[in-house]
Enzyme design. Structure first.
Site, mmCIF file in Angstrom:
data_model
loop_
_atom_site.group_PDB
_atom_site.id
_atom_site.type_symbol
_atom_site.label_atom_id
_atom_site.label_comp_id
_atom_site.label_asym_id
_atom_site.label_seq_id
_atom_site.Cartn_x
_atom_site.Cartn_y
_atom_site.Cartn_z
ATOM 1 N N GLY A 231 1.919 -9.306 6.186
ATOM 2 C CA GLY A 231 2.203 -8.536 7.384
ATOM 3 C C GLY A 231 2.232 -7.053 7.040
ATOM 4 N N GLY A 232 1.949 -6.202 8.044
ATOM 5 C CA GLY A 232 1.947 -4.770 7.806
ATOM 6 C C GLY A 232 0.948 -4.420 6.719
ATOM 7 N N ASP A 233 1.395 -3.675 5.706
ATOM 8 C CA ASP A 233 0.520 -3.294 4.603
ATOM 9 C C ASP A 233 0.899 -4.036 3.320
ATOM 10 O OD1 ASP A 233 2.964 -2.074 4.332
ATOM 11 O OD2 ASP A 233 2.177 -0.150 3.654
ATOM 12 N N GLU A 234 1.446 -5.248 3.452
ATOM 13 C CA GLU A 234 1.864 -6.045 2.311
ATOM 14 C C GLU A 234 0.883 -7.189 2.074
ATOM 15 O OE1 GLU A 234 6.712 -5.468 2.405
ATOM 16 O OE2 GLU A 234 5.829 -7.301 3.197
ATOM 17 N N LEU B 72 0.836 -1.197 0.000
ATOM 18 C CA LEU B 72 0.000 0.000 0.000
ATOM 19 C C LEU B 72 0.874 1.252 0.000
ATOM 20 C CD1 LEU B 72 -2.788 -0.994 2.547
ATOM 21 C CD2 LEU B 72 -2.702 -1.361 0.080
#
Length: 576
Positions: A484-487, A444
């Site tokens: 994970g995170g925005d991946e 993102l």
């Protein structure tokens, strides 16, 4: 006569109770030992696999550090022009890398010219990275980490044999176990102008990797020929450096298969003590590496003393003995009371059997009596019902845990583990049938702004909303996962032409670009997409994922909310 029958019945019940309690206790103790051993073997195998995964990740991290250092423009400038200011910048980069990685003993930039003269060199002295200059810089062109590394292609990594460091003039890690990695520095024409070399402290590296393991675990490491590199007894390590061979398969004969190509783990339950070594439980697995000097593999193992594993079983055994003795005493006391109550229905049954034998009406049997027998039957029925319910509850919890282990807790999408399994299956199928596999790596754009302006709750709501969109729009044969995170990452379930893959990427960008409604207002971000395809962009899952990640960063670097193919990013020299 009645007193005699009651007495015999009391003795019989007491003996039966004592025998049942004793057998139950014995088999419970044996089952406890077996369960404890199985649990220890499973934990050792899991920990060994985790350690092997950490080694792979650590090797990948070192390779990424080498890529960052060799591709930095100032490294090439230092080799081409020899400016002091460029060398100072390289030294600053080296210092940052060594500070972030305590296991790095030395980082050097060595020129292809001047007989392999060291241009920039930092050694670890204690906890500090110290730069060497002037006469301390040496010619290293005759060492394989220079000569062999200069012949590698762009991004190629040279990996040394794991050995004791006897290199003259090496102040950091002299006479210590060492691992060296090197990568060439290329100019625009693809000519190797020098190499960057990282010396890694083997003991420090494995000390960091094994820091989270229980203190009772013993670590073993051998190269592809079986030479012991790490051992609980330090005198058994690096025997070849002292003119003798100390082989892991000599101490653990069951591991011979690991050095002949077997990929399956080896679990060892050695119940007999060897000279100087107590009985052990151990797990060994092979670990493939790209290092011909180490026979392209390592063997990693963890062991635990058998006495430590069975300590809990011994505690259970003591408790079982006390329980058995208590049950025997209780059985003797209850037998006297129960025998009289039981003798009456027994006599009734005997009389009924006699009457049946003679053809007379059997009469009523005491099946509905409200005595100990009836109570026991009802109690057993209740216990059976309760156990069945508990088993159902346990099955539900196991299903929930299985789901959680393969799905992201925030978005309920498949997680990295499940995605890796599906990618591996897709690649295996593609290799057998000559098909393609397409992976889209999504990151993102401007997601940090959402967290900063609206808070992490808004970020979570945005991720959940986007996850629902992706899941709803993609086909059932496709896999949408959150790493994970925005991946996010998408594995297409059917082969896709590059044009089709690009259309899918555009569809995903448009889908993610639509605002998400939340209590904080409309939330909107963009997305950068990297596309990697088998076999064009790699043969393994790691290569496919790495190239997709690199293509995504190429897209993010060129412009937000765009996509790039891995092959295109490679041609342009773009990457993370």
């Amino acid at each position: 006569m009645r007193l005699r029958i009651s007495f015999k019945l009391a003795i019989l019940l007491a003996l039966v109770g004592a025998l049942a309690a004793g057998l139950t206790g014995f088999y419970a103790y044996e089952a406890s030992r077996k369960l404890q051993l199985n649990s220890a073997r499973t934990e050792l195998l899991t920990s060994t696999q985790m350690l092997a995964r950490r080694i792979t990740l650590m090797q990948g991290e070192i390779t990424r550090n080498l890529q960052m250092l060799t591709r930095h423009p100032v490294a090439l400038a230092t080799l081409l022009y020899g400016r002091t200011s460029d060398a100072d910048q390289v030294a600053t980069l080296f210092d940052g890398v060594m500070t972030a990685n305590p296991a790095y003993l030395q980082v050097r930039l060595i020129s292809a010219d001047g007989h392999g003269m060291e241009r920039v060199r930092l050694d670890r002295i204690g906890s500090l990275a110290v730069r060497l200059v002037g006469d301390d810089l040496q010619e290293k062109g005759h060492f394989p980490y220079v000569a062999d590394a200069l012949r590698l292609p762009l991004g190629g990594t040279w990996l040394s044999r794991i050995s004791i460091n006897h290199e003259t003039g090496t102040y950091a890690g002299l006479d210590q176990p060492l691992l060296q990695l090197a990568m060439p520095v290329m100019d625009d024409q693809g000519l190797a102008r020098g190499v960057v070399v990282i010396n890694v402290d083997l003991n420090g590296l494995f000390g960091l990797l094994a820091a989270d393991l229980p203190g009772s675990y013993q670590l073993y490491l051998a190269n592809g020929a079986g030479d012991v590199l790490i051992h609980p007894d330090a005198t058994q390590t690096f025997g070849f450096d002292r003119g003798r061979r100390v082989l892991l398969q000599s101490e653990f004969p069951d591991t011979v298969s690991l050095f002949t190509g077997q990929a399956a783990p080896v679990l060892i339950d050695r119940s007999e003590a060897l000279p100087g070594r107590p009985p052990q439980v151990a797990a060994f697995i092979p670990q493939s590496i790209e290092s011909p000097d180490n026979d392209n593999r390592l063997v990693i193992g963890l062991a635990q003393p058998l006495s430590f594993v069975l300590a809990r079983s011994d505690e259970v055994g003591s408790a079982i003995v006390r329980i058995v003795l208590g049950l025997c005493a209780l059985s003797a006391a209850l037998a006297v009371v129960v025998s009289r109550a039981v003798s009456r229905p027994i006599n009734a049954v005997t009389e009924a059997a006699r009457r049946f034998e003679t053809g007379e009406p059997a009469g009523e049997l005491p099946v509905d009596r409200q005595d100990e027998i009836g109570s026991l039957a009802r109690s057993f029925q209740k216990m059976q019902t309760r156990i069945a319910q508990q088993l159902l509850d346990l099955k539900d919890k196991q299903d929930q845990l299985e789901h959680l282990s393969h799905h992201d807790t925030l978005t309920d999408l498949p997680n990295r583990r499940l995605f890796s399994d599906r990618l591996a299956q897709a690649l295996a199928y593609a290799r057998r049938h000559g098909e393609e596999v397409t992976v889209l790596f999504l990151d993102l754009d401007d997601f940090k702004r959402i967290n900063d302006e609206f808070g992490h709750e808004a970020g979570d709501l945005l991720l959940q909303g986007l996850a629902r969109r992706l899941q709803a729009q993609m086909r059932e044969v496709d896999t949408v996962a959150r790493l994970g995170g925005d991946e996010f990452v998408v594995l297409l379930g059917t082969p896709a032409h590059p044009v089709h893959a690009g259309q899918i990427a555009e569809k995903l960008m448009a889908l993610i670009g639509e605002p998400v409604d939340s209590p904080m207002g409309l939330l909107q971000v963009g997305v950068s997409v990297g596309i990697s395809q088998y076999p064009r962009d790699g043969e393994t899952a790691d290569q496919i994922m790495a190239n997709a990640d690199r293509a995504m960063y190429a897209a993010k670097k060129v412009a937000g909310s765009s996509y790039r193919f891995a092959a295109e990013a490679s041609v342009r020299g773009e990457g993370a």
